[in-house]
Structure formats: C-alpha cells, structure tokens
Design an enzyme around this catalytic site. Structure first.
Site, PDB file in Angstrom:
ATOM      1  N   LYS A  42       9.296   2.948  -1.322  1.00  0.00           N
ATOM      2  CA  LYS A  42      10.450   3.749  -1.608  1.00  0.00           C
ATOM      3  C   LYS A  42      10.322   4.503  -2.923  1.00  0.00           C
ATOM      4  CE  LYS A  42      13.447   0.110   0.247  1.00  0.00           C
ATOM      5  NZ  LYS A  42      14.488  -0.869  -0.171  1.00  0.00           N
ATOM      6  N   GLY A  43       9.372   4.082  -3.749  1.00  0.00           N
ATOM      7  CA  GLY A  43       9.303   4.566  -5.134  1.00  0.00           C
ATOM      8  C   GLY A  43       9.102   6.057  -5.308  1.00  0.00           C
ATOM      9  N   GLU A  97       2.770   9.403  -4.888  1.00  0.00           N
ATOM     10  CA  GLU A  97       2.995   8.001  -5.282  1.00  0.00           C
ATOM     11  C   GLU A  97       3.746   7.969  -6.617  1.00  0.00           C
ATOM     12  OE1 GLU A  97       3.441   5.076  -4.653  1.00  0.00           O
ATOM     13  OE2 GLU A  97       1.578   3.933  -4.510  1.00  0.00           O
ATOM     14  N   ASP A  98       4.519   6.902  -6.840  1.00  0.00           N
ATOM     15  CA  ASP A  98       5.212   6.764  -8.124  1.00  0.00           C
ATOM     16  C   ASP A  98       4.268   6.283  -9.224  1.00  0.00           C
ATOM     17  OD1 ASP A  98       4.907   4.254  -6.984  1.00  0.00           O
ATOM     18  OD2 ASP A  98       7.018   3.680  -7.130  1.00  0.00           O
ATOM     19  N   ASP A 101      -1.408   1.183  -9.901  1.00  0.00           N
ATOM     20  CA  ASP A 101      -1.642   0.009 -10.751  1.00  0.00           C
ATOM     21  C   ASP A 101      -2.979  -0.618 -10.356  1.00  0.00           C
ATOM     22  OD1 ASP A 101      -1.385  -2.179 -12.402  1.00  0.00           O
ATOM     23  OD2 ASP A 101       0.192  -3.141 -11.257  1.00  0.00           O
ATOM     24  N   LYS A 129      -1.573   3.390 -14.373  1.00  0.00           N
ATOM     25  CA  LYS A 129      -1.848   2.256 -15.282  1.00  0.00           C
ATOM     26  C   LYS A 129      -3.294   1.843 -15.069  1.00  0.00           C
ATOM     27  CE  LYS A 129       1.623  -0.681 -14.095  1.00  0.00           C
ATOM     28  NZ  LYS A 129       2.595  -1.790 -14.123  1.00  0.00           N
ATOM     29  N   PHE A 150       5.332  -3.266 -17.411  1.00  0.00           N
ATOM     30  CA  PHE A 150       6.115  -3.132 -16.184  1.00  0.00           C
ATOM     31  C   PHE A 150       7.268  -2.172 -16.431  1.00  0.00           C
ATOM     32  CE2 PHE A 150       9.053  -4.184 -12.817  1.00  0.00           C
ATOM     33  CZ  PHE A 150       8.188  -4.206 -11.729  1.00  0.00           C
ATOM     34  N   ARG A 163      16.132   1.520  -9.465  1.00  0.00           N
ATOM     35  CA  ARG A 163      15.533   2.758  -8.931  1.00  0.00           C
ATOM     36  C   ARG A 163      16.364   3.976  -9.315  1.00  0.00           C
ATOM     37  NH1 ARG A 163      11.553   1.324  -5.144  1.00  0.00           N
ATOM     38  NH2 ARG A 163      11.983  -0.511  -3.885  1.00  0.00           N
TER      39      ARG A 163
END
Ligand code: IMP
Length: 177
Positions: A42-43, A97-98, A101, A129, A150, A163
């Site tokens: 959902k990001g 993509e948000d 990682d 990241k 985070f 969000r």
C-alpha cells in the site's frame, strides 16, 4: 499522531520537489515509449499519485501487492498478494515503490515480471536504505537515500498506522518498544 515523530526526514515541500525532479527525468527518458506504472501497495499510494501528475506522458497505472513485513521487521520471505491482470509484453514497466530496504520485495516482483516479456522493467523509489540490503539491488530512480532508520508517513506505516502523515519522519522509540 505528530507527537509520535522524533524527527522529520522529508517535509511536504521536499517531497513535492523530489516528485517534480523525478517526474521530469522520467518524462524525458520515456518520451518515445509506452509507459506503464505499477505501484506496489500500500505504501506507494501518495507517491504514485503525486509523481504521476509530474510525468507529462500518456501512461497507464496498475497496482501489485507484495508482503514480507510484520511491524518493523522484514521476514525476507516475499509473497505476492495482488497481481496485475494485463499483458505487459513489449511494454515499458516502471515499478513505483515507497522505500527499498532489504531489496527482497523488488527482486521477487522483477523476477516475476521478467517472465512476462516486458520490453523494460525499471524501478523508481521515493526512499532508499542501502545499508539494509540482504540481496544486491539498485533502483533506477531514487528520491532520497537515507540511513538505516525506521520511517513512517506519506504511505509508509508501522502496523498499518501513520500512512496518512503528510511528511516522512522517524518514529519515536517509545512507540515500538
Ligand atoms: P524490502 O523488501 O526489505 O526492500 O522492503 C520494502 C518494503 O518494506 C517497503 O515497500 C515497505 O513496505 C517496507 N519498509 C522497509 N523499510 C521501511 C520503513 O522504514 N518504514 C516502513 N516500511 C518499511
């Protein structure tokens, strides 16, 4: 909600500047191509919405959903929860993509899409990241590289919350300890 944030990493204004810059680079790079944006739910939601408005091309938008995270940890075991239902053969796919990682989610999604014979598959991520990588992975377009912290907001969650923050911030430790 704002009291739970230790530090703002990207303000609303900075996010919009990033969307403008990435949007004009993508417009230049894809001007003679048939561009398909695939957002990873959902990001991706606010980022895809703002970025797509800055891409001055006729494009199509679809969504996929892959999961591996519980709370603040990635299991590394990526599952496809929602797939696209269109033929991407000979199309130019840009995954939205948000944050990247470990790199596991995008590696899995790209290997699935490669089998469907798209002309090209590239990735735009708002955040990166690199210190979190478990598999080698490099996004084609990155908004901002951040340290291994985070973050929440602007689509990014902690246990489905935050969000709706309009900026990106580091969550206070007290919230998850
Ligand atoms: P990867 O497979 O480890 O690269 O994870 C990518 C996904 O993990 C992102 O789409 C996010 O949903 C989630 N994620 C990674 N880092 C963070 C973070 O700092 N905050 C919130 N979600 C994150």
């Amino acid at each position: 909600m704002h009291n739970d944030i230790e530090k703002v990493l990207l303000s609303e204004k900075e996010i919009q500047e990033i969307c403008c810059n990435l949007g004009s680079r993508i417009t230049d790079d894809y001007k003679d191509k048939s561009l398909i944006l695939i957002g990873l739910l959902k990001g991706c939601n606010p980022f895809l919405s703002d970025l797509s408005k800055r891409i001055n091309l006729p494009l199509e938008i679809y969504y996929m959903k892959a999961s591996s995270y519980k709370g603040r940890e990635s299991s590394g075991n990526v599952k496809i929860d929602l797939d696209i239902d269109i033929d991407i053969k000979d199309k130019d796919v840009l995954l939205v993509e948000d944050i990247v990682d470990t790199g596991s989610t995008l590696t899995k999604v790209i290997s699935l899409l490669k089998m469907r014979k798209a002309s090209s598959i590239k990735v735009v991520s708002l955040l990166d990241k690199p210190e979190g990588r478990l598999v080698p992975f490099e996004a084609d377009y990155v908004g901002k590289t951040i340290p291994k912290v985070f973050v929440v907001g602007y689509g990014l969650d902690f246990n489905e919350r935050y969000r709706n923050l309009p900026y990106i911030g580091i969550l206070k430790k007290a919230i998850y300890i």
